[in-house]
Design an enzyme around this catalytic site. Structure first.
Site, mmCIF file in Angstrom:
data_model
loop_
_atom_site.group_PDB
_atom_site.id
_atom_site.type_symbol
_atom_site.label_atom_id
_atom_site.label_comp_id
_atom_site.label_asym_id
_atom_site.label_seq_id
_atom_site.Cartn_x
_atom_site.Cartn_y
_atom_site.Cartn_z
ATOM 1 N N HIS A 154 -7.944 -5.271 -0.055
ATOM 2 C CA HIS A 154 -6.487 -4.472 0.123
ATOM 3 C C HIS A 154 -5.610 -5.605 1.074
ATOM 4 O O HIS A 154 -4.366 -5.058 0.463
ATOM 5 C CB HIS A 154 -7.086 -3.120 0.701
ATOM 6 N N SER A 161 0.922 -1.160 -0.015
ATOM 7 C CA SER A 161 -0.086 -0.023 0.081
ATOM 8 C C SER A 161 1.066 1.329 -0.085
ATOM 9 O O SER A 161 1.818 1.372 -0.981
ATOM 10 C CB SER A 161 -0.860 -0.097 1.229
#
Length: 248
Positions: free
Chosen positions: A228, A95
């Site tokens: 995610h 991320s």
């Protein structure tokens, strides 16, 4: 703001392996910490020594002010990691950590370092911008976003004391990630492997494929079932992929 350049403050070695054939430097996600990569270190040692980055403002660095500018973080980490990347080394970032790993790699390559590989996880390419402003929202909305992505145990964030402790670093990281934008210049000369979850609301496969434009070497995209934090469910496969690439 004065930011320490002491490597012992920035880098965690959970399983020291000075004789390892290669090193893997891991950069955590927004709100994350070095301990997230403890299982990776355990799995790869002693063939690969994992160096997990600890950002200011969390865990044993909670008394320090967090840094809300990704370029400032990259500058400092390039200075810190210069002495740690003299041998075979690769970077892994998840991320926000993927963008940071890329920027640190650019800086170190400009100094003569050549990485074995850059692994970028759950992050769109620098040129694939989105107008995201979660860092400007209230505490409840910010925490709701974190819970939606599934990276943190919801019950932990319901604890008032823990919320008070993690919110400054979390908001700072979100600001750094959301205001980050690509600055034209030399990219990287190592292969890039992008890893994404097929249901990640923060990055599409098309956005991840644009990482191919940021390297003069090879590119590969790996897609896993999940969101995610797909790698929480596919840790063994991701670690095996990293080990295989570094063994080459």
């Amino acid at each position: 703001m004065t930011i320490s350049l002491d490597a012992s403050e920035w880098v965690r070695r959970f399983h020291p392996a000075p004789a390892a054939a290669a090193r893997l430097v891991c950069f955590p996600h927004a709100g994350g910490s070095a301990s997230y990569f403890h299982p990776v270190s355990a799995a790869l040692a002693p063939a690969v020594e994992v160096l997990a980055v600890q950002y200011p403002g969390r865990q044993d660095r909670h008394a320090e002010a967090p840094v809300d500018d990704l370029f400032v973080l990259a500058d400092r980490l390039a200075d810190v990691l210069a002495a740690e990347t003299t041998g075979p080394v690769a970077f892994f970032g998840h991320s926000m950590g993927a963008s940071l790993a890329f920027e640190v790699a650019r800086r170190l390559e400009a100094r003569g370092t050549r990485l074995l590989c850059l692994f970028v996880s759950a992050r769109r390419a620098p040129s694939a911008s989105r107008d995201e402003r979660v860092h400007e929202k209230g505490d409840e909305e910010l925490l709701a976003e974190v819970k939606r992505l599934g990276g943190t145990d919801t019950s932990v964030l319901d604890d008032v004391d823990i919320r008070r402790m993690v919110l400054p670093a979390l908001r700072s990281d979100y600001k750094a990630a959301e205001l980050y934008h690509y600055r034209p210049g030399p990219d990287v000369g190592c292969p890039i492997v992008a890893l994404v979850g097929d249901r990640d609301p923060k990055v599409t496969e098309a956005e991840a494929r644009q990482w191919a434009e940021r390297t003069s070497a090879g590119f590969e995209l790996k897609t896993y079932p999940g969101g995610h934090f797909y790698l929480n469910d596919h840790a063994a496969a991701v670690i095996r992929l990293i080990g295989d690439r570094l063994a080459r």
